[in-house]
Design a protein around this motif. Structure first.
Motif, mmCIF file in Angstrom:
data_model
loop_
_atom_site.group_PDB
_atom_site.id
_atom_site.type_symbol
_atom_site.label_atom_id
_atom_site.label_comp_id
_atom_site.label_asym_id
_atom_site.label_seq_id
_atom_site.Cartn_x
_atom_site.Cartn_y
_atom_site.Cartn_z
ATOM 1 N N GLY A 59 0.809 -1.212 0.000
ATOM 2 C CA GLY A 59 0.000 0.000 0.000
ATOM 3 C C GLY A 59 0.839 1.258 0.000
ATOM 4 O O GLY A 59 0.345 2.345 0.260
ATOM 5 N N GLY A 61 1.982 2.879 -2.363
ATOM 6 C CA GLY A 61 1.799 3.723 -3.540
ATOM 7 C C GLY A 61 2.053 2.968 -4.833
ATOM 8 O O GLY A 61 1.997 3.528 -5.921
ATOM 9 N N ALA A 93 -6.525 -8.541 -1.840
ATOM 10 C CA ALA A 93 -7.244 -8.643 -3.107
ATOM 11 C C ALA A 93 -7.251 -7.272 -3.778
ATOM 12 O O ALA A 93 -7.583 -6.276 -3.134
ATOM 13 C CB ALA A 93 -8.671 -9.111 -2.857
ATOM 14 N N THR A 186 5.840 9.714 1.717
ATOM 15 C CA THR A 186 6.193 10.833 2.613
ATOM 16 C C THR A 186 4.879 11.477 3.050
ATOM 17 O O THR A 186 3.841 11.251 2.409
ATOM 18 C CB THR A 186 7.022 11.890 1.874
ATOM 19 O OG1 THR A 186 6.176 12.502 0.890
ATOM 20 C CG2 THR A 186 8.224 11.272 1.188
ATOM 21 N N PRO A 187 4.915 12.263 4.115
ATOM 22 C CA PRO A 187 3.673 12.943 4.519
ATOM 23 C C PRO A 187 3.083 13.767 3.378
ATOM 24 O O PRO A 187 1.874 13.961 3.296
ATOM 25 C CB PRO A 187 4.144 13.830 5.676
ATOM 26 C CG PRO A 187 5.338 13.133 6.224
ATOM 27 C CD PRO A 187 6.008 12.486 5.040
ATOM 28 N N PRO B 426 -14.069 8.065 -3.840
ATOM 29 C CA PRO B 426 -12.855 7.271 -4.072
ATOM 30 C C PRO B 426 -12.950 5.897 -3.438
ATOM 31 O O PRO B 426 -13.555 5.708 -2.387
ATOM 32 C CB PRO B 426 -11.761 8.105 -3.397
ATOM 33 C CG PRO B 426 -12.466 8.992 -2.445
ATOM 34 C CD PRO B 426 -13.814 9.260 -3.043
ATOM 35 N N PRO B 428 -10.433 2.375 -2.567
ATOM 36 C CA PRO B 428 -9.027 1.972 -2.462
ATOM 37 C C PRO B 428 -8.718 0.844 -3.428
ATOM 38 O O PRO B 428 -9.598 0.066 -3.794
ATOM 39 C CB PRO B 428 -8.930 1.480 -1.017
ATOM 40 C CG PRO B 428 -10.295 0.940 -0.740
ATOM 41 C CD PRO B 428 -11.260 1.805 -1.510
ATOM 42 N N LEU B 429 -7.458 0.780 -3.850
ATOM 43 C CA LEU B 429 -7.076 -0.266 -4.802
ATOM 44 C C LEU B 429 -6.869 -1.610 -4.118
ATOM 45 O O LEU B 429 -6.967 -2.650 -4.751
ATOM 46 C CB LEU B 429 -5.818 0.171 -5.540
ATOM 47 C CG LEU B 429 -6.098 1.317 -6.522
ATOM 48 C CD1 LEU B 429 -4.839 2.103 -6.822
ATOM 49 C CD2 LEU B 429 -6.707 0.784 -7.803
ATOM 50 N N TRP B 430 -6.579 -1.586 -2.842
ATOM 51 C CA TRP B 430 -6.516 -2.830 -2.065
ATOM 52 C C TRP B 430 -7.689 -2.833 -1.094
ATOM 53 O O TRP B 430 -7.922 -1.842 -0.422
ATOM 54 C CB TRP B 430 -5.261 -2.920 -1.220
ATOM 55 C CG TRP B 430 -3.932 -2.983 -1.904
ATOM 56 C CD1 TRP B 430 -2.918 -2.090 -1.783
ATOM 57 C CD2 TRP B 430 -3.451 -4.017 -2.762
ATOM 58 N NE1 TRP B 430 -1.839 -2.497 -2.510
ATOM 59 C CE2 TRP B 430 -2.135 -3.676 -3.128
ATOM 60 C CE3 TRP B 430 -4.009 -5.199 -3.260
ATOM 61 C CZ2 TRP B 430 -1.359 -4.468 -3.960
ATOM 62 C CZ3 TRP B 430 -3.241 -5.988 -4.091
ATOM 63 C CH2 TRP B 430 -1.925 -5.621 -4.441
ATOM 64 N N LEU B 432 -9.007 -4.933 2.263
ATOM 65 C CA LEU B 432 -8.647 -5.983 3.221
ATOM 66 C C LEU B 432 -9.760 -7.025 3.274
ATOM 67 O O LEU B 432 -10.943 -6.684 3.241
ATOM 68 C CB LEU B 432 -8.439 -5.385 4.613
ATOM 69 C CG LEU B 432 -7.011 -4.907 4.944
ATOM 70 C CD1 LEU B 432 -6.464 -3.994 3.879
ATOM 71 C CD2 LEU B 432 -6.982 -4.238 6.316
ATOM 72 N N ARG B 478 -4.635 9.628 6.204
ATOM 73 C CA ARG B 478 -3.219 9.479 5.868
ATOM 74 C C ARG B 478 -2.428 9.253 7.153
ATOM 75 O O ARG B 478 -2.649 9.935 8.153
ATOM 76 C CB ARG B 478 -2.712 10.728 5.141
ATOM 77 C CG ARG B 478 -1.355 10.534 4.495
ATOM 78 C CD ARG B 478 -0.880 11.792 3.804
ATOM 79 N NE ARG B 478 -1.445 11.968 2.473
ATOM 80 C CZ ARG B 478 -0.941 11.414 1.363
ATOM 81 N NH1 ARG B 478 0.110 10.626 1.439
ATOM 82 N NH2 ARG B 478 -1.481 11.648 0.201
ATOM 83 N N ALA B 480 1.073 9.078 9.462
ATOM 84 C CA ALA B 480 2.206 10.000 9.613
ATOM 85 C C ALA B 480 3.263 9.684 8.556
ATOM 86 O O ALA B 480 3.936 10.573 8.052
ATOM 87 C CB ALA B 480 2.789 9.863 11.016
ATOM 88 N N GLY B 481 3.374 8.413 8.174
ATOM 89 C CA GLY B 481 4.381 8.022 7.185
ATOM 90 C C GLY B 481 3.948 8.316 5.753
ATOM 91 O O GLY B 481 4.728 8.128 4.826
ATOM 92 N N GLY B 482 2.700 8.731 5.540
ATOM 93 C CA GLY B 482 2.273 9.117 4.204
ATOM 94 C C GLY B 482 1.410 8.097 3.489
ATOM 95 O O GLY B 482 1.023 8.308 2.341
ATOM 96 N N LEU B 483 1.079 6.973 4.127
ATOM 97 C CA LEU B 483 0.216 5.981 3.476
ATOM 98 C C LEU B 483 -1.234 6.462 3.487
ATOM 99 O O LEU B 483 -1.727 6.948 4.497
ATOM 100 C CB LEU B 483 0.309 4.646 4.241
ATOM 101 C CG LEU B 483 1.118 3.537 3.584
ATOM 102 C CD1 LEU B 483 2.524 4.007 3.325
ATOM 103 C CD2 LEU B 483 1.092 2.295 4.463
ATOM 104 N N LEU B 504 -6.465 0.031 1.419
ATOM 105 C CA LEU B 504 -5.267 0.832 1.211
ATOM 106 C C LEU B 504 -5.367 1.416 -0.194
ATOM 107 O O LEU B 504 -5.709 0.705 -1.135
ATOM 108 C CB LEU B 504 -4.018 -0.043 1.299
ATOM 109 C CG LEU B 504 -3.897 -0.967 2.516
ATOM 110 C CD1 LEU B 504 -2.738 -1.940 2.319
ATOM 111 C CD2 LEU B 504 -3.690 -0.141 3.779
ATOM 112 N N GLY B 506 -2.891 2.315 -1.772
ATOM 113 C CA GLY B 506 -1.781 1.640 -2.464
ATOM 114 C C GLY B 506 -1.077 2.538 -3.427
ATOM 115 O O GLY B 506 -0.680 2.098 -4.487
#
Lengths: 211, 506
Positions: A59, A61, A93, A186-187, B426, B428-430, B432, B478, B480-483, B504, B506
């Motif tokens: 995930g 990106g 998936a 990144t943030p 929107p 998500p592409l993944w 769970l 989002r 803190a790490g940007g995911l 996610l 992704g």
């Protein structure tokens, strides 16, 4: 004669070899992310060879990065030539409705589960050699260099967008991939470190998805 | 009132079509002969037609009293009080038709079932063998008489015309396309088997024959009648090809092979299996057919047999490809004991290729590419198992986890093809497989640090009708790490709000 050649060389559509040893018989597919394309030889994903993504976690990106190219391939392989978008052993998936939002038809998707590493390697090789996959996205955590070379040879038999997705901790391991990218969320967005691209040294593309 | 533009009904582009000659066999008494019944008195087969019971077929004795198919049972009883009736058995009729198809395959390999009461034989290729159409017809009639069938035969250059001629009368033979239009034009409209309403409309317009109907302007025809009418006319007159599904008898290949010495190793099995597969291929080639499933049963002396099953996405005959699939599978087979015999048993044979008696150019482009795509499926399934390979279909459903389903990839997935309306928000592409509970930090959802909400909420409430109700507020968040994550607050449960990670980006 000379004039037309110069005109051709001046054209943006033509990719000029930057001194690489390898020829470029199969062409490139724009990634759809201009900042990234700018830094890639051929201004896009190379087809018919191995591309490697190194991911800090699932995930990070990876699918956002690939989505425009997958959409282009899905549109290209219209009904006449049924070519699959193959997903081999993904961590989750792929969400078909989200892909459909980008115009990626659900009936093009092929999900292949293969728990055991030998089965997985075999499945990737089969998919690459079959000629019936427009894209092969394969999740793999192996250090076996011989197998990676084998997969690269398999990728070179066709015109497939072949992406191997491996954990970022494999960064230091040798890899025969023609293009190696490290994804770093990144943030602000997503940075991509181009570790290797046809002989060129590492470089960082900041905020790839940004304007 | 503004005039509504008529939908265009262009004349189909004619293209060179290989010459065909169709023999239609109509069996008006099929409902009678399909039932095991011998009665000398008047009897008839009846079926429900909406609220009424009507005669489907009447025997000769009943016909002498003036009874015929289509009459209401009440009216028939009034005419012939001693009339005996039996309920129609369409399954028995289908079986009888299949038996006749086996006979017909002796005249031509291209036989098509035309339920409820007919067969079509493409006989162009058989004319030389039988010495012309007249001789072939004499042979067909003699065979059918010997089988004590009641039948009507007709011949025409198109399948539908032959069917219609056979409905009108026994013995019409139109060999050339040049005379087809004239002969067909003289037929009454009733032969087409269109709904009563269509025939009434024609009667009101003073139309009695196919020729009169066909002289109407095409646009008028297309506008006035249901689309099937114009399409059927075009097929009958040979303006558009009308491929027919080729009938393949439901046969299976079963053969047993006993090697001279018992086989101890998997590797030793391959030559024996290859031999069986070569024989299977010959069996199928003769029938111009393929099979989609195979089972090898490996017999041991003191152990239950080992069964190795193989499957293909489409029926196929080629031994080489089957051998490849078997090789993949045998790599995963361990033998409990030496093998003393091998039995190869196939699924039912079926038509290969487009499964139709197809005209060149109608099979659709990219057939080779499609075959390659299916071959990959076959190989993957052979080694990894059926369930390891899947495709996706979309489902019109608000619950995100129910908006798609796994299905067998390939033809099935393509058929499931209607695309439901997609959400505008929107996705998500993944996704769970199970939503993952999120920790809370100061009452806000967190995942390795606090989550920043980027957009939302998107409220999704659904599923109350099937016992799996959801009431959720979805947000794009989002880390803190940007995911970028897709999370929701569960509104269904009482008490403090609970948060879940569902996807996610992704």
């Amino acid at each position: 004669m000379n004039g037309s050649l110069e005109a051709l060389l001046a054209g943006a559509a033509l990719w000029r070899a930057r001194g690489e040893a390898e020829a470029d018989p199969e062409g490139h597919l724009p990634s759809g992310w201009p900042k990234l394309d700018e830094e890639l030889p051929g201004r896009g994903w190379p087809l018919g060879t191995l591309i490697e993504f190194l991911l800090p976690e699932a995930g990070a990106g990876e699918l956002t990065l690939l989505r425009p190219a997958l959409a282009a391939l899905a549109a290209e392989s219209a009904d006449a030539t049924r070519r699959w978008l193959a997903w081999i052993a993904p961590p989750h998936a792929p969400y078909a409705p989200a892909l459909a939002q980008s115009g990626i038809r659900a009936d093009r998707l092929l999900l292949i589960s293969a728990e055991r590493t030998p089965d997985r390697l075999w499945a990737i090789e089969q998919a690459l050699r079959s000629g019936s996959c427009a894209a092969v996205l394969a999740w793999l955590d192996t250090a076996d260099d011989r197998w990676l070379r084998r997969l690269k040879l398999a990728a070179e038999t066709g015109r497939t967008l072949a992406v191997l997705l491996r954990p970022a901790r494999r960064r230091a391991a040798a890899s025969p991939a023609s293009l190696r990218l490290l994804l770093e969320p990144t943030p602000a967005g997503l940075d991509v470190v181009v570790l290797k691209s046809r002989g060129r040294g590492p470089l960082r593309v900041r905020d790839v998805l940004g304007p | 009132m503004p005039s509504v533009p008529a939908p265009a009904a262009p004349v189909p582009r004619t293209r060179p079509v290989p010459r065909q000659l169709w023999l239609a066999v109509r069996l008006p008494a099929l409902p009678l002969v399909a039932l095991p019944r011998e009665a000398s008195g008047p009897w008839a087969v009846v079926a429900d037609d909406g609220p009424r019971r009507v005669l489907v077929a009447a025997n000769a004795a009943a016909a002498r009293h003036g009874l015929a198919a289509g009459q209401a049972l009440n009216a028939a009883r009034a005419l012939v009080p001693v009339l005996e009736v039996a309920a129609r058995d369409t399954a028995a009729e289908a079986r009888h038709l299949e038996q006749l198809a086996r006979w017909a395959i002796g005249l031509t390999p291209l036989v098509s079932l035309e339920p409820p009461d007919g067969l079509l034989l493409e006989v162009q290729g058989s004319l030389r063998l039988f010495g012309g159409i007249d001789a072939l017809l004499r042979r067909a009639a003699a065979d059918l008489e010997a089988r004590r069938e009641t039948f009507a035969l007709a011949v025409a250059p198109t399948a539908r015309a032959a069917t219609w001629f056979a409905r009108a009368a026994h013995g019409t033979v139109v060999e050339s396309a040049a005379t087809l239009a004239g002969a067909l034009g003289r037929l009454p409209l009733a032969v087409a088997g269109w709904p009563a309403r269509t025939l009434e409309d024609c009667a009101r317009l003073g139309l009695a024959t196919l020729g009169e109907l066909r002289r109407l302007p095409r646009d008028g025809l297309a506008r006035r009648f249901e689309p099937g009418v114009l399409a059927a006319l075009d097929e009958a007159f040979g303006l558009v090809p009308a491929p027919r599904r080729r009938h393949v008898p439901r046969e299976r290949f079963v053969e047993r092979l006993e090697p001279e010495a018992e086989l101890e190793h998997v590797a030793a099995l391959e030559p024996c299996c290859a031999h069986l597969l070569a024989r299977l291929e010959r069996f199928l080639r003769v029938r111009d057919a393929g099979v989609a499933t195979l089972a090898f049963t490996l017999l041991h002396r003191d152990h239950p047999p080992t069964v190795v099953r193989l499957g293909r996405a489409l029926p196929a005959a080629d031994a080489a490809e089957w051998r490849g699939l078997l090789g993949e599978r045998l790599g995963h087979v361990s033998l409990p004991a030496p093998v003393r015999a091998i039995v190869l048993r196939s699924g039912a044979a079926a038509a290969v290729g487009g499964t139709t008696v197809d005209l060149p150019g109608c099979g659709g482009g990219g057939a080779a590419a499609a075959a390659g795509a299916l071959r990959l499926l076959d190989r993957l399934r052979a080694r990894l198992g059926e369930e390891a390979v899947s495709g996706f279909g979309l489902v019109a459903e608000h619950r995100p986890e129910a908006a798609f389903r796994r299905l067998a990839p390939g033809p099935a997935a393509a058929r499931a093809g209607t695309v439901p309306a997609l959400p505008a928000a929107p996705r998500p592409l993944w996704l769970l497989a199970t939503p993952e509970p999120l920790a809370l930090a100061a009452g806000r959802p967190a995942r390795g640090g606090r989550l920043a909400l980027e957009s939302g909420p998107e409220r999704i409430e659904s599923g109350w009708w099937d016992g799996l109700p959801v009431a959720r507020d979805y947000y794009v968040a989002r880390t803190a790490g940007g995911l970028r994550l897709w999370i929701y607050a569960d509104r269904a449960a009482s008490g403090p709000r609970r948060w879940f990670l569902h996807g996610l980006f992704g």
